[in-house]
Design a protein around this motif. Structure first.
Motif, PDB file in Angstrom:
ATOM      1  N   GLN A   1      -6.502   3.279   2.075  1.00  0.00           N
ATOM      2  CA  GLN A   1      -6.870   1.909   2.443  1.00  0.00           C
ATOM      3  C   GLN A   1      -6.035   1.416   3.619  1.00  0.00           C
ATOM      4  O   GLN A   1      -6.552   0.767   4.532  1.00  0.00           O
ATOM      5  CB  GLN A   1      -6.687   0.976   1.249  1.00  0.00           C
ATOM      6  N   LEU A   2      -4.747   1.715   3.596  1.00  0.00           N
ATOM      7  CA  LEU A   2      -3.873   1.309   4.696  1.00  0.00           C
ATOM      8  C   LEU A   2      -4.288   1.994   5.984  1.00  0.00           C
ATOM      9  O   LEU A   2      -4.311   1.365   7.050  1.00  0.00           O
ATOM     10  CB  LEU A   2      -2.421   1.646   4.357  1.00  0.00           C
TER      11      LEU A   2
ATOM     12  N   GLY B   1      -3.788   3.708  -2.216  1.00  0.00           N
ATOM     13  CA  GLY B   1      -3.296   2.749  -1.231  1.00  0.00           C
ATOM     14  C   GLY B   1      -3.204   3.305   0.174  1.00  0.00           C
ATOM     15  O   GLY B   1      -3.534   2.617   1.139  1.00  0.00           O
TER      16      GLY B   1
ATOM     17  N   GLN C   1       0.815  -1.216   0.000  1.00  0.00           N
ATOM     18  CA  GLN C   1       0.000   0.000   0.000  1.00  0.00           C
ATOM     19  C   GLN C   1       0.845   1.262   0.000  1.00  0.00           C
ATOM     20  O   GLN C   1       0.389   2.327  -0.425  1.00  0.00           O
ATOM     21  CB  GLN C   1      -0.956   0.007   1.202  1.00  0.00           C
TER      22      GLN C   1
END
Length: 532
Positions: free
Chosen positions: A331-332, A328, A321
């Motif tokens: 999301q991380l 990314g 990510q």
């Protein structure tokens, strides 16, 4: 290595009815292009095939067919063809050039060039690299093999032993082609494509990540035929070919620190930021979480893929990510927030495989290669081999020292596998990396790249006479991670008239992480501003 992002406004979402069955015609040393679809934005896509020697050192070895795609220039007459490689190693080029990356490349070039890619040896269905007899055996191997070398007192020994199992399986299953998928042979394939295009016999190429190694290798092997080569997200060729590339991780922990800082600076849009109000820093809390997961994995259901998380699974997730600051990083942040809050449904929503939208018509190219393709190419290129784990402990420790975050993951993923590999590429580049190409190369390096640090761009450039380093002042993997109008202008000008920016030129990015800005906005700006 490549990263995966959802298609954007300018991604080349194709309307193929059956791409797997698209016609491919190979006419010896030429390519017969056949229209096989169109993108959702009306760009014509053609498919073709080219027969090349399976073994360049054995005329009796027969032929292998490279399968190619070409996105036709929208500005006619076309200025010619640019060949694109997405990296990996192990990534097929056809899917990438008709997806997100191809959209970025096409818009950067202003529609003035045909953009071509292919599935290199060991990828897609070109000598597909697979060491297991079926997917069940591959999945079982993945489950029992630690992803890191430091998850327990016994992890390093288990990784070493099981990488030996993998090497034995590959020695058996890939014996017919294991020494034929190295980068030197792929460079020869690349030049066969150049010849078959029937243009001027000169290489015009844009390679990302491992694609930088392929581009530098081709330039070293064929310097008099190197016309325009952009290498982007650059691996150190000295370290790559010797298998000692701990330098890949020089900036990884700095990228992680940048992720945490960007999150805290955007606390209204980053759910993880609230944990930064604790007495311990966010970084301390993440490392404490990782240590806890060594002995206390999180289980929130019966599915071992999407409802189980331990140290070995979280490390590569964090690493992957970090490649992508726009898609990314959020999301991380959500994943780590869910872990701190012990919110199983939130964690599961991030880990669950995402299906493409029902209306998506992205072309589906067959990928018969296994996950071993990455190792099959990389490991056959390297000279590093060992008979015992102790022999490579200094290298492993250097990777730990380079990155506290993922040094133990990359040590398990690369040297611990490659030192046991059963094949050596039949041809390897033997050079002092003092290359005087027909036209100097353009090196593009990110200021903060988790796997191809800027220092590698400077190091590699020093081996190519007259080359220039363009500094892309952003986070993520390669210049594709954060769009920059400045970077795009320089790349386009280089391909159009050969002009190199003064070495060390710095380009700022146009989209920041954790903002409401999007790739759509950035690409609209790129399209409108540099099409002129």
């Amino acid at each position: 290595m490549c990263f995966y992002i959802l298609a954007t406004l300018f991604a080349l979402t194709a309307t193929f009815t059956d791409i797997a069955a698209a016609p491919f015609s190979s006419n010896g040393s030429s390519i017969e292009w056949i229209t096989c679809g169109a993108t959702s934005t009306g760009l014509t896509v053609q498919c073709g095939g080219l027969e090349v020697p399976q073994d360049y050192q054995d005329a009796a070895s027969g032929k292998v067919t490279l399968k190619l795609v070409k996105v036709l220039a929208t500005v006619q007459p076309s200025k010619g063809s640019i060949i694109y490689n997405p990296g990996g190693p192990g990534e097929g080029g056809r899917a990438d050039v008709t997806g997100y990356a191809g959209g970025h490349v096409f818009v950067t070039l202003g529609g003035q060039f045909d953009v071509i890619s292919w599935d290199p040896r060991g990828t897609g269905d070109t000598l597909p690299y697979s060491c297991f007899q079926d997917s069940i055996d591959r999945q079982l191997y993945g489950v029992i093999t630690p992803q890191t070398s430091n998850s327990s007192d016994t992890a390093a020994g288990r990784v070493w032993a099981l990488k030996g199992v993998l090497a034995s399986a590959c020695a058996d299953q890939a014996r017919d082609y294991g020494e034929l998928v190295g980068t030197a042979y792929s460079a020869r394939d690349l030049m066969q494509i150049v010849d078959a295009l029937g243009e001027d016999g000169l290489l015009r190429y844009w390679g990302v990540s491992y694609g930088s190694i392929l581009g530098m290798t081709a330039a070293a092997m064929f310097p008099d035929r190197t016309e325009r080569v952009v290498v982007d997200g650059i691996l150190n060729p000295h370290d790559y070919y010797h298998g000692t590339d701990s330098s890949q991780l020089a900036d990884t922990d700095a990228v992680f620190a940048g992720f945490l800082s960007a999150c805290i600076a955007s606390r209204d849009r980053c759910p993880l930021a609230k944990w930064g109000l604790q007495s311990k820093s966010l970084s301390q809390q993440v490392f404490q979480l990782l240590d806890q997961l060594k002995s206390e994995p999180i289980v929130f259901g019966s599915d071992l893929i999407t409802q189980y998380l331990d140290y070995d699974k979280l490390k590569p997730l964090i690493f992957s990510q970090l490649y992508d600051p726009l898609a990314g990083w959020p999301q991380l942040a959500s994943l780590l927030d869910g872990l701190f809050a012990n919110n199983g449904s939130q964690i599961a929503s991030i880990l669950a495989p995402s299906a493409p939208p029902a209306s998506s018509a992205l072309p589906q190219f067959p990928d018969l290669a296994g996950v071993e393709a990455r190792l099959g190419i990389r490991c056959s290129d390297t000279t590093l081999r060992a008979d015992a784990l102790d022999e490579i402990q200094p290298l492993i420790q250097s990777m730990y020292a380079q990155s506290a975050l993922v040094g133990d993951y990359l040590a398990a993923a690369q040297p611990m596998a490659c030192t046991r590999w059963p094949f050596t590429a039949k041809e390897r580049v033997e050079t002092d990396w003092n290359v005087n190409a027909r036209h100097p190369l353009l090196f593009v390096g990110n200021t903060f790249d988790p796997v191809t640090p800027l220092a590698s761009a400077w190091n590699a450039s020093s081996g190519f006479v007259g080359s220039s380093v363009l500094v892309h002042n952003g986070y993520g993997h390669s210049s594709l991670a954060q769009p920059s109008l400045c970077t795009a202008k320089h790349i386009r000008k280089y391909f159009t008239d050969g002009t190199l920016p003064p070495t060390g030129t710095v380009c700022q990015t146009d989209v920041a992480p954790f903002t409401n800005e999007s790739f759509e906005d950035a690409f609209t700006s790129l399209n409108g501003s540099i099409m002129k």
